[in-house]
Design an enzyme around this catalytic site. Sequence first.
Site, short mmCIF file in Angstrom:
data_model
loop_
_atom_site.label_atom_id
_atom_site.label_comp_id
_atom_site.label_asym_id
_atom_site.label_seq_id
_atom_site.Cartn_x
_atom_site.Cartn_y
_atom_site.Cartn_z
N LYS A 31 24.11 -20.26 1.32
CA LYS A 31 23.10 -20.93 2.14
C LYS A 31 22.96 -20.09 3.41
O LYS A 31 23.74 -20.22 4.35
CB LYS A 31 23.57 -22.35 2.49
CG LYS A 31 22.66 -23.10 3.45
CD LYS A 31 21.98 -24.26 2.80
CE LYS A 31 21.21 -25.10 3.83
NZ LYS A 31 20.37 -26.11 3.18
N GLY A 84 16.94 -32.84 -2.86
CA GLY A 84 17.91 -32.63 -3.94
C GLY A 84 18.22 -31.17 -4.22
O GLY A 84 18.76 -30.83 -5.27
N LYS A 85 17.92 -30.29 -3.26
CA LYS A 85 18.17 -28.85 -3.45
C LYS A 85 19.66 -28.56 -3.65
O LYS A 85 20.03 -27.72 -4.46
CB LYS A 85 17.69 -28.04 -2.23
CG LYS A 85 16.21 -28.04 -1.98
CD LYS A 85 15.81 -27.15 -0.83
CE LYS A 85 16.43 -27.52 0.50
NZ LYS A 85 15.95 -28.81 1.04
N GLU A 118 20.28 -21.17 -1.36
CA GLU A 118 19.54 -22.40 -1.03
C GLU A 118 18.87 -22.26 0.33
O GLU A 118 19.52 -21.86 1.31
CB GLU A 118 20.49 -23.61 -1.02
CG GLU A 118 19.73 -24.90 -0.67
CD GLU A 118 20.62 -26.14 -0.57
OE1 GLU A 118 21.75 -26.14 -1.12
OE2 GLU A 118 20.16 -27.10 0.07
N ALA A 154 16.59 -23.85 3.67
CA ALA A 154 16.69 -25.03 4.54
C ALA A 154 15.32 -25.69 4.52
O ALA A 154 14.30 -25.03 4.76
CB ALA A 154 17.08 -24.62 5.95
N GLY A 155 15.28 -26.99 4.20
CA GLY A 155 14.00 -27.70 4.18
C GLY A 155 13.06 -27.11 3.14
O GLY A 155 13.48 -26.73 2.05
N LEU A 184 21.29 -40.16 -10.49
CA LEU A 184 22.68 -40.19 -10.97
C LEU A 184 23.51 -41.16 -10.15
O LEU A 184 23.40 -41.20 -8.92
CB LEU A 184 23.29 -38.78 -10.87
CG LEU A 184 22.56 -37.68 -11.66
CD1 LEU A 184 23.09 -36.30 -11.27
CD2 LEU A 184 22.73 -37.91 -13.16
N VAL A 219 22.04 -30.63 -4.77
CA VAL A 219 22.49 -31.14 -6.07
C VAL A 219 22.03 -30.19 -7.18
O VAL A 219 22.80 -29.83 -8.08
CB VAL A 219 21.98 -32.58 -6.29
CG1 VAL A 219 22.24 -33.04 -7.71
CG2 VAL A 219 22.65 -33.52 -5.29
N PRO A 262 17.96 -36.63 -13.55
CA PRO A 262 17.72 -38.07 -13.37
C PRO A 262 18.46 -38.60 -12.14
O PRO A 262 19.33 -37.92 -11.59
CB PRO A 262 18.28 -38.70 -14.64
CG PRO A 262 18.81 -37.60 -15.48
CD PRO A 262 18.80 -36.34 -14.70
N1 ATP Z 1 19.63 -36.79 -8.96
C1 ATP Z 1 20.20 -37.45 -7.96
N2 ATP Z 1 20.78 -38.64 -8.16
C2 ATP Z 1 21.37 -39.32 -7.16
N3 ATP Z 1 21.42 -38.88 -5.88
C3 ATP Z 1 20.85 -37.69 -5.61
C4 ATP Z 1 20.24 -36.90 -6.62
N4 ATP Z 1 19.76 -35.76 -6.05
C5 ATP Z 1 20.10 -35.82 -4.76
N5 ATP Z 1 20.76 -36.96 -4.48
C6 ATP Z 1 21.29 -37.40 -3.18
O1 ATP Z 1 20.22 -37.31 -2.23
C7 ATP Z 1 20.69 -36.79 -0.99
C8 ATP Z 1 19.92 -35.50 -0.68
O2 ATP Z 1 20.19 -34.54 -1.69
P1 ATP Z 1 20.49 -33.03 -1.31
O3 ATP Z 1 21.55 -32.92 -0.25
O4 ATP Z 1 20.73 -32.30 -2.59
O5 ATP Z 1 19.07 -32.62 -0.66
P2 ATP Z 1 18.64 -31.22 -0.01
O6 ATP Z 1 17.24 -30.97 -0.43
O7 ATP Z 1 19.65 -30.19 -0.35
O8 ATP Z 1 18.69 -31.52 1.54
P3 ATP Z 1 18.74 -30.43 2.77
O9 ATP Z 1 17.31 -30.12 3.08
O10 ATP Z 1 19.45 -31.17 3.83
O11 ATP Z 1 19.50 -29.20 2.30
C9 ATP Z 1 22.19 -36.56 -1.17
O12 ATP Z 1 22.87 -37.70 -0.68
C10 ATP Z 1 22.36 -36.45 -2.67
O13 ATP Z 1 23.65 -36.82 -3.12
MG MG Z 2 20.80 -28.98 0.89
#
Ligand code: ATP
Ligand code: MG
Length: 214
Positions: free
Chosen positions: A33, A15-16, A102, A104-105, A188, A18, A186
Amino acid sequence: MSQDLFVTGTDTNVGKTVLSALLVAALDAVYWKPIQTGATEGTDRRTIMKLAEIPAEQTLPETYLFDPPVSPHLAARLAGARIDLARIRKPAIASGRPLVAEGAGGVLVPVNDSDFMLDLICALGMPVVVAARSALGTINHTCLTVGALRDAGASVKGVVAIGAENRNNEEAIATYSGVPIIGRIPQLDTISRRVLLEVFRVHFDRRAFPVAHA
Ligand SMILES: Nc1ncnc2c1ncn2[C@@H]1O[C@H](COP(=O)(O)OP(=O)(O)OP(=O)(O)O)[C@@H](O)[C@H]1O
Ligand SMILES: [Mg+2]
């Protein structure tokens, strides 16, 4: 006071992006990024533009951009390249906006044969926010991540818990990792700028974000 932030996480897909979109919207920040892999499946920069509803000018180009959805060290190797951390410099923002970067990972993702994402975070010297799952397993992952950051000398601003609210896990993370929970996102149904700003207003600790506009 600088409000630049580096968003890392306990894992990929945690979720980074988001969280970064929420911070970009709430702080009216510029998004960056520096290392993006998996560009064939889209870039986090594009996702941020959509979720935070910001123009391309409010984002910075990736320093390293690779197509395969694999770890940066491998993506670079497959492209016949090597990621050089000295080439990744924190950009000056003419508009005076804060910067949200942001990773990566997670922090021990390798970027070349001797450096990790952690080394990039330390080289940039930005305060760090850790995106963590709220669910079972998060105490171990979050404490490991915060411990690695602190041992390396990074300044950890706090943890944001993502997913269904779990106060017991939040309390345990704050107690055992030693850094505060500064927000929660939360689960969403729809993710938009309006929803993210509302989440910031209701679920984030404003004292941790003095320049917030939201
Ligand atoms: N609070 C939330 N509610 C609903 N869906 C979520 C929420 N947070 C993240 N997601 C969903 O989960 C998935 C992964 O989230 P996100 O892309 O933010 O992860 P990340 O950590 O940035 O991944 P990466 O390592 O690829 O950069 C996405 O499809 C995103 O829309
Ligand atoms: Mg990401």
